[in-house]
Enzyme design. Sequence first.
Site, mmCIF file in Angstrom:
data_model
loop_
_atom_site.group_PDB
_atom_site.id
_atom_site.type_symbol
_atom_site.label_atom_id
_atom_site.label_comp_id
_atom_site.label_asym_id
_atom_site.label_seq_id
_atom_site.Cartn_x
_atom_site.Cartn_y
_atom_site.Cartn_z
ATOM 1 C CG MET A 30 10.200 -4.811 -1.424
ATOM 2 S SD MET A 30 10.755 -5.748 -2.953
ATOM 3 C CE MET A 30 9.832 -7.165 -2.130
ATOM 4 C CG LEU A 33 8.314 0.888 6.671
ATOM 5 C CD1 LEU A 33 8.397 2.080 6.679
ATOM 6 C CD2 LEU A 33 9.484 0.070 5.553
ATOM 7 C CG HIS A 37 11.601 -1.971 6.918
ATOM 8 N ND1 HIS A 37 9.963 -3.299 7.263
ATOM 9 C CD2 HIS A 37 12.437 -3.061 6.035
ATOM 10 C CE1 HIS A 37 10.132 -3.942 6.192
ATOM 11 N NE2 HIS A 37 11.654 -3.944 5.198
ATOM 12 N N GLY A 147 20.041 -4.732 5.615
ATOM 13 C CA GLY A 147 19.565 -5.643 6.575
ATOM 14 C C GLY A 147 20.230 -7.021 6.373
ATOM 15 C CD GLN A 148 24.160 -10.462 7.357
ATOM 16 O OE1 GLN A 148 25.119 -9.907 7.513
ATOM 17 N NE2 GLN A 148 24.509 -11.751 7.722
ATOM 18 C CB VAL A 176 14.989 -6.710 14.207
ATOM 19 C CG1 VAL A 176 14.181 -6.748 15.165
ATOM 20 C CG2 VAL A 176 15.521 -5.736 13.956
ATOM 21 C CB SER A 186 6.884 -7.597 4.660
ATOM 22 O OG SER A 186 7.535 -6.645 5.035
HETATM 23 O O1 PAF Z 1 15.089 -6.242 1.039
HETATM 24 C C1 PAF Z 1 13.872 -5.921 -0.149
HETATM 25 O O2 PAF Z 1 12.862 -5.152 0.892
HETATM 26 C C2 PAF Z 1 14.180 -5.517 -1.888
HETATM 27 O O3 PAF Z 1 14.625 -6.860 -2.050
HETATM 28 C C3 PAF Z 1 14.633 -3.983 -1.811
HETATM 29 C C4 PAF Z 1 16.422 -3.943 -2.024
HETATM 30 C C5 PAF Z 1 14.216 -3.082 -1.381
HETATM 31 C C6 PAF Z 1 14.743 -4.001 -3.541
HETATM 32 O O4 PAF Z 1 13.394 -4.174 -3.887
#
Ligand code: PAF
Length: 278
Positions: A30, A33, A37, A147-148, A176, A186
């Site tokens: 989303m 970053l 990410h 990500g975990q 991380v 975020s």
């Molecule tokens: O983890 C995220 O950022 C969101 O849930 C995803 C997997 C991009 C779906 O919108």
Amino acid sequence: MRVIRSVRDLRRTLGRDRDEGRTIGFVPTMGALHPGHLSLLAAARRDNDVVVLSVFVNPMQFGPSEDFAAYPRDEAGDLAAAQAAGVDVVFLPATEEMYPHDGGAVVHVGRLGTILEGASRPGHFDGVATVVAKLMNMVSPDRLYLGQKDAQQVAVVKAMIEDLSFGVDVVVCPTVREPDGLALSSRNAYLSDGERQRAAALWRALQSGRRAAESGGAPDVVEKAMKTVVEEEGVVLDYARVVDPVSFASPSGSGPLLLLIAARVGPTRLIDNLLISR
Ligand code: PAF
């Protein structure tokens, strides 16, 4: 790096890559970053010929009183970070491109979508599953990177991939963390200085839970150990639970354990987790 906003252009571009036998790694995000990410992008870069990043703040996974409007957005920063990470294609769709029909078809997640995060955020996992399914239909990746940090999201998406026969491999990358253990998210951008300090209590709670589990504590003892730490910090606990990492049911026998925590630090809701192999 190609920046693409329409599904048609995305399919055309990636179709050529696929026809020429290139493997595709896909990182859905989303945006806003951060190094978490970037670790997914680095793993995708390592494993695949083509790396696709999507940036889409998905309205369907936010509840009516949640932070959809306030969610951090930084297209220029995301494009610069993607370029530096060696991304080949950035997909930046508008909402109308992703959801052309109001009231259209969606993916509904069963039990896994209604417990824990799903209980606190009704409809959230239907929104996640729907958008990830749509994105996978658009990108047709060989591998999907998650990500975990969002452990229940990983479980929901893995189950959906099996249930709906997507045939995509899921690569789960470690969380991380900041030096004091706070998991990167975020949403950390919402924290004031004081809240940021208190937010590290989630990680300390998980460590306390780990110690209790490793000294043979039953799930309720482990949960109590986590709860005590967050409450000492004046952080408002939503849940502290110990589950089986695949089914998210109560753990049985001697398999691995997943410690989960969700708490509100000021107005910001944070989640974290810790996997313990036994
Ligand atoms: O983890 C995220 O950022 C969101 O849930 C995803 C997997 C991009 C779906 O919108």
